[in-house]
Write a protein that holds these residues in place. Structure first.
Motif, PDB file in Angstrom:
ATOM      1  N   ASN A 118     -35.820 -25.807  34.704  1.00  0.00           N
ATOM      2  CA  ASN A 118     -36.739 -25.016  34.775  1.00  0.00           C
ATOM      3  C   ASN A 118     -37.772 -24.290  33.699  1.00  0.00           C
ATOM      4  OD1 ASN A 118     -35.932 -25.056  38.074  1.00  0.00           O
ATOM      5  ND2 ASN A 118     -37.771 -25.317  37.786  1.00  0.00           N
ATOM      6  N   ARG A 119     -37.301 -24.559  32.481  1.00  0.00           N
ATOM      7  CA  ARG A 119     -37.214 -23.746  30.868  1.00  0.00           C
ATOM      8  C   ARG A 119     -38.489 -24.193  30.252  1.00  0.00           C
ATOM      9  NH1 ARG A 119     -33.119 -21.285  28.728  1.00  0.00           N
ATOM     10  NH2 ARG A 119     -33.938 -19.536  28.723  1.00  0.00           N
ATOM     11  N   VAL A 120     -39.261 -23.825  30.389  1.00  0.00           N
ATOM     12  CA  VAL A 120     -39.768 -24.039  28.400  1.00  0.00           C
ATOM     13  C   VAL A 120     -39.921 -23.588  27.718  1.00  0.00           C
ATOM     14  CG1 VAL A 120     -42.349 -25.122  28.246  1.00  0.00           C
ATOM     15  CG2 VAL A 120     -40.717 -26.461  30.124  1.00  0.00           C
ATOM     16  N   LYS A 121     -39.828 -23.734  26.047  1.00  0.00           N
ATOM     17  CA  LYS A 121     -40.572 -23.066  25.554  1.00  0.00           C
ATOM     18  C   LYS A 121     -41.916 -22.799  24.688  1.00  0.00           C
ATOM     19  CE  LYS A 121     -37.396 -21.516  22.096  1.00  0.00           C
ATOM     20  NZ  LYS A 121     -36.418 -21.425  20.855  1.00  0.00           N
ATOM     21  N   ILE A 122     -42.651 -21.837  24.787  1.00  0.00           N
ATOM     22  CA  ILE A 122     -44.173 -22.041  24.271  1.00  0.00           C
ATOM     23  C   ILE A 122     -43.849 -21.611  22.717  1.00  0.00           C
ATOM     24  CG2 ILE A 122     -46.300 -21.764  24.244  1.00  0.00           C
ATOM     25  CD1 ILE A 122     -43.996 -21.944  27.165  1.00  0.00           C
ATOM     26  N   LYS A 123     -44.327 -22.020  21.888  1.00  0.00           N
ATOM     27  CA  LYS A 123     -44.396 -21.459  20.440  1.00  0.00           C
ATOM     28  C   LYS A 123     -46.322 -21.844  19.866  1.00  0.00           C
ATOM     29  CE  LYS A 123     -39.710 -22.986  18.668  1.00  0.00           C
ATOM     30  NZ  LYS A 123     -39.437 -23.738  17.876  1.00  0.00           N
ATOM     31  N   TRP A 124     -46.689 -20.952  19.042  1.00  0.00           N
ATOM     32  CA  TRP A 124     -47.802 -20.650  18.523  1.00  0.00           C
ATOM     33  C   TRP A 124     -47.591 -20.481  16.701  1.00  0.00           C
ATOM     34  CZ3 TRP A 124     -45.934 -17.530  22.491  1.00  0.00           C
ATOM     35  CH2 TRP A 124     -46.321 -16.588  21.711  1.00  0.00           C
ATOM     36  N   GLN A 125     -48.868 -20.060  16.368  1.00  0.00           N
ATOM     37  CA  GLN A 125     -48.936 -19.864  14.780  1.00  0.00           C
ATOM     38  C   GLN A 125     -50.634 -18.638  15.334  1.00  0.00           C
ATOM     39  OE1 GLN A 125     -49.519 -22.867  11.826  1.00  0.00           O
ATOM     40  NE2 GLN A 125     -46.940 -23.772  12.938  1.00  0.00           N
ATOM     41  N   MET A 126     -50.876 -17.838  14.223  1.00  0.00           N
ATOM     42  CA  MET A 126     -51.601 -17.297  13.826  1.00  0.00           C
ATOM     43  C   MET A 126     -51.365 -17.212  12.411  1.00  0.00           C
ATOM     44  SD  MET A 126     -52.989 -15.900  16.698  1.00  0.00           S
ATOM     45  CE  MET A 126     -53.986 -14.382  16.108  1.00  0.00           C
ATOM     46  N   LYS A 127     -52.748 -17.439  12.348  1.00  0.00           N
ATOM     47  CA  LYS A 127     -52.823 -17.692  10.315  1.00  0.00           C
ATOM     48  C   LYS A 127     -52.917 -16.332   9.861  1.00  0.00           C
ATOM     49  CE  LYS A 127     -53.443 -22.996  10.132  1.00  0.00           C
ATOM     50  NZ  LYS A 127     -54.296 -23.946  10.212  1.00  0.00           N
ATOM     51  N   GLN A 128     -54.592 -15.169  10.462  1.00  0.00           N
ATOM     52  CA  GLN A 128     -55.249 -15.185  10.091  1.00  0.00           C
ATOM     53  C   GLN A 128     -54.669 -13.271  11.118  1.00  0.00           C
ATOM     54  OE1 GLN A 128     -58.614 -15.710   8.136  1.00  0.00           O
ATOM     55  NE2 GLN A 128     -57.390 -16.112   6.665  1.00  0.00           N
ATOM     56  N   ALA A 147     -45.127 -11.580  18.874  1.00  0.00           N
ATOM     57  CA  ALA A 147     -44.474 -12.090  19.015  1.00  0.00           C
ATOM     58  C   ALA A 147     -45.613 -13.919  18.898  1.00  0.00           C
ATOM     59  CB  ALA A 147     -44.685 -12.568  20.577  1.00  0.00           C
ATOM     60  N   ARG A 148     -44.210 -14.825  18.716  1.00  0.00           N
ATOM     61  CA  ARG A 148     -44.928 -16.589  18.237  1.00  0.00           C
ATOM     62  C   ARG A 148     -43.869 -17.338  19.482  1.00  0.00           C
ATOM     63  NH1 ARG A 148     -47.825 -13.002  16.377  1.00  0.00           N
ATOM     64  NH2 ARG A 148     -48.464 -13.534  13.751  1.00  0.00           N
ATOM     65  N   GLU A 149     -43.383 -17.321  20.260  1.00  0.00           N
ATOM     66  CA  GLU A 149     -42.921 -17.419  21.099  1.00  0.00           C
ATOM     67  C   GLU A 149     -42.732 -16.859  22.626  1.00  0.00           C
ATOM     68  OE1 GLU A 149     -38.157 -17.562  20.570  1.00  0.00           O
ATOM     69  OE2 GLU A 149     -39.557 -19.341  19.163  1.00  0.00           O
ATOM     70  N   TYR A 150     -42.737 -18.014  23.422  1.00  0.00           N
ATOM     71  CA  TYR A 150     -42.015 -17.625  24.641  1.00  0.00           C
ATOM     72  C   TYR A 150     -41.814 -18.413  25.682  1.00  0.00           C
ATOM     73  CZ  TYR A 150     -43.222 -15.945  29.608  1.00  0.00           C
ATOM     74  OH  TYR A 150     -43.056 -15.287  31.182  1.00  0.00           O
ATOM     75  N   ILE A 151     -40.698 -17.904  26.493  1.00  0.00           N
ATOM     76  CA  ILE A 151     -39.385 -18.763  27.672  1.00  0.00           C
ATOM     77  C   ILE A 151     -39.882 -18.802  28.525  1.00  0.00           C
ATOM     78  CG2 ILE A 151     -37.717 -19.322  28.066  1.00  0.00           C
ATOM     79  CD1 ILE A 151     -36.565 -18.843  25.335  1.00  0.00           C
ATOM     80  N   ASP A 152     -40.939 -19.686  29.594  1.00  0.00           N
ATOM     81  CA  ASP A 152     -41.405 -19.630  31.570  1.00  0.00           C
ATOM     82  C   ASP A 152     -39.750 -19.771  31.905  1.00  0.00           C
ATOM     83  OD1 ASP A 152     -41.769 -19.325  33.400  1.00  0.00           O
ATOM     84  OD2 ASP A 152     -43.958 -21.313  32.954  1.00  0.00           O
ATOM     85  N   ASP A 153     -39.135 -18.730  32.482  1.00  0.00           N
ATOM     86  CA  ASP A 153     -38.564 -19.278  33.454  1.00  0.00           C
ATOM     87  C   ASP A 153     -38.366 -20.513  34.799  1.00  0.00           C
ATOM     88  OD1 ASP A 153     -36.096 -18.825  31.678  1.00  0.00           O
ATOM     89  OD2 ASP A 153     -36.603 -16.079  32.280  1.00  0.00           O
TER      90      ASP A 153
END
Length: 695
Positions: free
Chosen positions: A325-335, A366-372
């Motif tokens: 039940n754990r998923v890691k979500i990642k993202w980027q912000m160029k500007q 922040a550039r990632e989040y874990i959903d437990d």
């Protein structure tokens, strides 16, 4: 708004010119219109012709202003007093140059429309129809700007020869003013303009109504209603940046509202201020200007601009499952924008809608989040960037692959029935789990036996039909269901339900014993059915001539009497008892019984009987009250008695009347009266008697 685009429109909006009703059938005639504004010691007059051509000719002829007192008989033209020694005309160019050396927009407009250079048509069009059209358009433009200047500046109206101030008036008196051209033109006609005014203290025009400010991103839209009466010629806006201590004008030319002909609703005046800073407080005030150049009270509003520009959109990478039940979500912000406040992660079971927040506000770094609590029921994620003005920029959704090893939820709410043919109908509520594939149906003839699948495939529905044998000594058949998910994981079976196989023998009937009739009811008594599986008794009724039976009530099997009070007198009713057992079988009909509520003939008695002797007419007038509780024809019988005779029938009176006049008196003495109500089968008896003396 550019000046060149409003020339003709502003001329039409002039409060003087709009009021005109020009005789369109005669292009060589113009009406004159005049308005007055009073103060305690003066009266200001403003006038104007209705047509551009009339304005140009009247400028040469000049205007005469006369006044006469207003009396109860109206105006006396013999007492008309000329207020101008010479004709009022536009100022000469030299006088205009000498008296106004400082810049004034409206006086400049007045001088330009009077003495500015004439319009020159393009080369090649001289002497043609186009030259005439251009000349007419120029005259209309000059006339429009002249009305604009006169409506917004008292001095400009005076320069244009369209204004006069009468300072020889007395407070409280009323006058009639008339304005006409100083001489006649052989080719153009004018009428005479009139107005009535009472000299009293000047009242400042009311502020424009319904001023509102709509904040935008580095702009503020101001709107207000254009419903003051008389209409304002235009509006001016001012802005304060120091809390209302000082104001600066935002427009040098008036703001006007143009409504196209045939529009369903009037346009409202508006102004957009694009020279603001977001989140800085501004005070705005607007005032109107009337045809006399008077300023109205201010309408004020306080507001500020807001930032509506969202930050840059986050770009999501592929998700990573860290556990069941754990998923890691990642993202980027160029500007990242300078006003970025942070991020919020949201989740949904639908890629297009229904997202709800899973995280609190994450920092801008922040550039990632874990959903437990990840679940395959809601596998879609978005990440929204939020700036300091709470503007959102959601990312494109991404779907997370979540492997779920938990079994589905045990089903609940299983129910069913068996009909007399042995057909079983099962049904149950649909589970809310998104991973559900369907259900397995299990059965057994005894709870001590092992439950087995009734069919060998998953049912993708919430109903099931089965057939069982009724030729068995086993009274019950038992069913269970189990939920199956998309990975064919099975839940535990639900609690079994027992369905009783129906018998085919109907129950014994209940038997009536006595029927007792009263004036308003039928009382029924019976012996209940002795069948052990009897579930309820149904009492039915119908009128003697009706074809169908109606259910009166449903009773338990212990009840043996019922009083039917919903009957009509003298109406014969038939009654029947129907017994239903636990399998839904009905007893065979037995002998029906009759009942009839009877009429005992008693009727309501007349009340409030009164008698009064009319000495002048030598009559006795009777009055009484009566309300019938029967739908029947009835009438009244008047009883009369005297000192020497007892009460006896005297006269009859129709039911439509509750009064009677006795005009057959037999002399002096005491007369006694009573009222009796009669119908074909009813009698009220005598009412209370009344006695009246005849002298």
């Amino acid at each position: 708004m550019k000046r060149s685009s409003i020339v003709i429109l502003l001329s039409l909006l002039s409060s003087i010119a709009v009021a005109q009703q020009v005789d369109s059938t005669n292009p060589r005639f113009s009406k004159l219109s005049v308005r007055a504004r009073a103060d305690k010691d003066s009266v200001v007059l403003r006038w104007a012709p209705a047509r551009p051509g009339g304005w140009r000719i009247a400028n040469k002829l000049g205007y005469i202003v006369e006044r006469m007192p207003l009396t109860s008989n109206g105006g006396d033209s013999s007492k008309a007093e000329r207020l101008t020694k010479t004709a009022i005309k536009p100022w000469p160019l030299d006088e205009l140059k000498n008296k106004f050396r400082q810049r004034d927009d409206f006086i400049g407009i007045a001088g330009q429309v009077l003495y500015g250079k004439t319009f020159s048509p393009p080369a090649g069009s001289r002497g043609s129809v186009d030259e005439l059209r251009f000349a007419a358009q120029e005259l209309e433009n000059r006339f429009g700007f002249a009305m604009l200047a006169a409506d917004n500046s008292a001095k400009a109206a005076e320069v244009l020869g369209l204004r006069f101030v009468d300072k020889t008036v007395h407070e409280g008196e009323s006058y009639i003013y008339r304005v006409y051209t100083a001489s006649k033109d052989t080719t153009y006609g004018f009428d005479t303009a009139y107005c009535i005014v009472t000299v009293k203290a000047f009242e400042k025009p009311a502020a424009p109504e319904a001023l509102v400010a709509k904040a935008g991103d580095k702009n503020i839209l101001l709107e207000w209603a254009d419903n003051n009466f008389p209409k304002y010629s235009g509006y001016y806006l001012e802005r304060s940046e120091d809390g209302g201590k000082t104001y600066k004008p935002l427009n040098s030319m008036p703001i006007v509202s143009i409504t196209p002909e045939g529009a369903k609703a009037d346009n409202t005046p508006k102004f957009t201020d694009t020279t603001i800073q977001n989140y800085k407080q501004y005070s705005y005030r607007v005032y109107g200007v009337n045809a006399f150049g008077d300023h109205s009270d201010y309408a004020e509003v306080l507001t500020q601009g807001q930032d509506f520009t969202p930050p840059a959109m986050p770009i999501l990478s592929m998700t990573e499952q860290l556990g069941m039940n754990r998923v890691k979500i990642k993202w980027q912000m160029k500007q990242p924008s300078a006003d970025l406040k942070g991020f919020i992660v949201s989740r949904s079971d639908n890629s297009l809608s229904g997202y709800y927040d899973r995280s609190t506000l994450l920092p801008p770094t922040a550039r990632e989040y874990i959903d437990d609590s990840a679940s395959e029921d809601a596998p879609f994620y978005i990440v929204s960037a939020i700036d300091t003005a709470n503007n959102l920029a959601p990312s494109v959704p991404v779907m997370a692959s979540v492997v779920d090893t938990l079994p589905p939820i045990v089903p609940t709410g299983l129910a069913g029935s068996i009909d007399t043919n042995g057909v079983v109908h099962l049904h149950w509520p649909l589970s809310t789990e998104k991973k559900l594939r369907g259900y397995r149906v299990l059965w057994a003839n005894d709870l001590s036996h092992e439950f087995t699948q009734r069919i060998n495939h998953v049912i993708e529905d919430t109903v099931f039909t089965d057939t069982v044998s009724l030729n068995t000594l086993t009274q019950y058949v038992y069913y269970q269901i189990a939920a199956v998910d998309k990975r064919f994981g099975h839940s535990a079976a639900c609690k079994p339900i027992a369905l009783r196989r129906p018998d085919k023998v109907p129950p014994e009937a209940s038997v009536f014993t006595t029927v007792h009739n009263t004036t308003n009811a039928v009382v029924l008594n019976w012996e209940p059915s002795l069948s052990p599986d009897a579930a309820e008794q149904i009492l039915l009724r119908k009128k003697e001539k009706d074809a169908s039976w109606q259910t009166i009530t449903k009773l338990n099997t212990k009840i043996k009497t019922y009083t039917d009070e919903s009957v009509e007198q003298n109406q014969i009713y038939l009654y029947r008892l129907d017994v239903v057992d636990s399998s839904g079988l009905h007893s065979k009909p037995t002998m029906d019984v009759q009942g009839r509520a009877y009429d005992n003939g008693k009727r309501n008695t007349a009340s409030n009987l009164s008698a009064a002797y009319d000495q002048k007419q030598n009559t006795i007038n009777l009055k009484w009250n009566y309300t019938s509780d029967k739908k029947e024809k009835y009438w009244f019988v008047v009883y009369r008695g005297t000192d020497v005779s007892a009460l006896s029938q005297y006269k009859s009176v129709q039911s439509s009347s509750t009064s009677f006049t006795d005009n057959a008196l037999i002399g002096k003495g005491a007369y006694k009266y009573a009222i009796r109500v009669l119908s074909a089968i009813g009698d009220s008896g005598l009412s209370d008697a009344v006695t009246v003396q005849v002298k």
